[in-house]
Design an enzyme around this catalytic site. Structure first.
Site, mmCIF file in Angstrom:
data_model
loop_
_atom_site.group_PDB
_atom_site.id
_atom_site.type_symbol
_atom_site.label_atom_id
_atom_site.label_comp_id
_atom_site.label_asym_id
_atom_site.label_seq_id
_atom_site.Cartn_x
_atom_site.Cartn_y
_atom_site.Cartn_z
ATOM 1 N N ASN A 161 16.674 4.854 -38.247
ATOM 2 C CA ASN A 161 17.268 5.814 -37.252
ATOM 3 C C ASN A 161 16.713 5.618 -35.941
ATOM 4 O OD1 ASN A 161 18.437 7.925 -35.946
ATOM 5 N ND2 ASN A 161 17.443 9.371 -37.153
ATOM 6 N N LYS A 176 17.309 6.791 -33.111
ATOM 7 C CA LYS A 176 17.216 7.925 -32.221
ATOM 8 C C LYS A 176 17.800 7.522 -30.805
ATOM 9 C CE LYS A 176 14.251 10.256 -35.322
ATOM 10 N NZ LYS A 176 13.197 11.436 -35.762
ATOM 11 N N HIS A 233 21.589 15.427 -38.870
ATOM 12 C CA HIS A 233 20.238 15.343 -38.721
ATOM 13 C C HIS A 233 19.580 16.630 -38.246
ATOM 14 C CE1 HIS A 233 16.249 13.705 -37.230
ATOM 15 N NE2 HIS A 233 16.329 12.593 -37.855
ATOM 16 N N GLU A 269 17.497 16.976 -35.960
ATOM 17 C CA GLU A 269 17.681 17.040 -34.434
ATOM 18 C C GLU A 269 18.959 17.542 -33.725
ATOM 19 O OE1 GLU A 269 14.450 13.695 -34.237
ATOM 20 O OE2 GLU A 269 16.153 13.051 -33.845
ATOM 21 N N GLU A 290 15.217 15.641 -45.619
ATOM 22 C CA GLU A 290 14.225 15.223 -44.364
ATOM 23 C C GLU A 290 13.651 16.633 -44.112
ATOM 24 O OE1 GLU A 290 16.106 14.427 -40.624
ATOM 25 O OE2 GLU A 290 17.467 15.942 -40.897
ATOM 26 N N GLY A 293 8.486 13.383 -37.264
ATOM 27 C CA GLY A 293 7.962 12.892 -36.069
ATOM 28 C C GLY A 293 6.538 13.667 -35.712
ATOM 29 N N SER A 326 8.918 10.959 -42.258
ATOM 30 C CA SER A 326 7.811 9.970 -41.750
ATOM 31 C C SER A 326 7.619 9.055 -42.775
ATOM 32 C CB SER A 326 6.720 10.745 -41.396
ATOM 33 O OG SER A 326 6.997 11.794 -40.085
#
Length: 248
Positions: free
Chosen positions: A9, A11, A94, A96, A164, A170, A210
């Site tokens: 991904n 991003k 996701h 985010e 996730e 991150g 991660s």
């Protein structure tokens, strides 16, 4: 046996030219992979990366798709637009997107159904925050995300779920292999209760918190983990290749 799937991904990283250079560096390193390999790239990179991936074993994915076929949705991308460039996978929900762009379980469900109807394979993301984990709400949060986000799907085996934990994205923090395996086992159990145990047993569930070259072997050794949704490590060819080749 569930075939592992490793998906990068990107991003909001890599211009089109940078993306082409990256996949050209990755391709020879993963050509003998024993798993499905996917790169999910920014929409503007899709045409160039699609061309660069021809003749490789790497599949192309997008980072989002809208639930409408067309219309007044400025800035959105339709399934038909993705299909025209050979996109096969699409990330939906996701953390985010949920955090910054007001995605909800309802919109995740609508996007997932649209992707399936178009023949795309959704990678549906679910996960809990650090506060939710520390207060013992992990299972309740995941159950809601599963029941609301995946309702009305006819064949659950046509999607991929990415677990996730939001607190491990991150941040450099990673759930232990045992924690990830235990939580994914709960996800599979919940899916089995909602659909059928046989379907749940065939469903591929990735870990998306991660995973990197250093911990991929331990995570992938867990019986419930079927791959990874890779963020930062997918932006470096050697690191991404090391994860793809976790079994070598």
């Amino acid at each position: 046996m569930r075939k592992p799937i490793i998906a990068g991904n990107w991003k909001m990283n890599n211009t089109a030219s940078e993306g082409v250079a990256l996949v050209k560096a990755i391709a020879p390193l993963v050509e003998n992979a024993n798993c499905d390999v996917v790169v999910c790239v920014p929409a503007i990179d899709i045409p160039a990366v699609s061309e660069a991936l021809k003749g490789t074993n790497i599949k192309l994915g997008a980072e989002n798709v809208h639930f409408a076929a067309k219309g007044a949705y400025t800035g959105e991308i339709s399934a038909a637009m993705l299909l025209e460039y050979g996109v096969e996978y699409v990330i939906i929900g996701h953390s985010e997107r949920r955090q910054y762009f007001a995605e909800t379980d309802e919109t995740v469900n609508k996007r997932t159904l649209t992707a399936l109807n178009a023949g795309l394979t959704p990678i549906v993301c679910i996960g809990e925050s650090l506060e939710e984990r520390e207060t013992g709400k992990t299972e309740a949060v995941l159950a809601t995300q599963i029941k609301e986000g995946l309702k009305d799907i006819e064949d659950i085996t046509k999607i991929v779920i990415a677990y996730e934990p939001v607190w491990a994205i991150g941040t450099g923090k990673t759930a232990t292999a045992e924690q990830a395996n235990e939580t994914i086992a709960y996800i599979r159990k919940t899916v089995g209760e909602m659909f059928c145990p046989h379907c749940a047993a065939a469903l591929r569930i990735q870990y998306g918190g991660s995973m990197n070259a250093g911990n991929c072997k331990e995570l992938m050794a867990m019986p419930e983990i079927d791959g990874g949704l890779i963020g930062g490590a997918s932006l470096k060819a050697p690191d991404f290749a090391a994860i793809v080749n976790f079994d070598k």
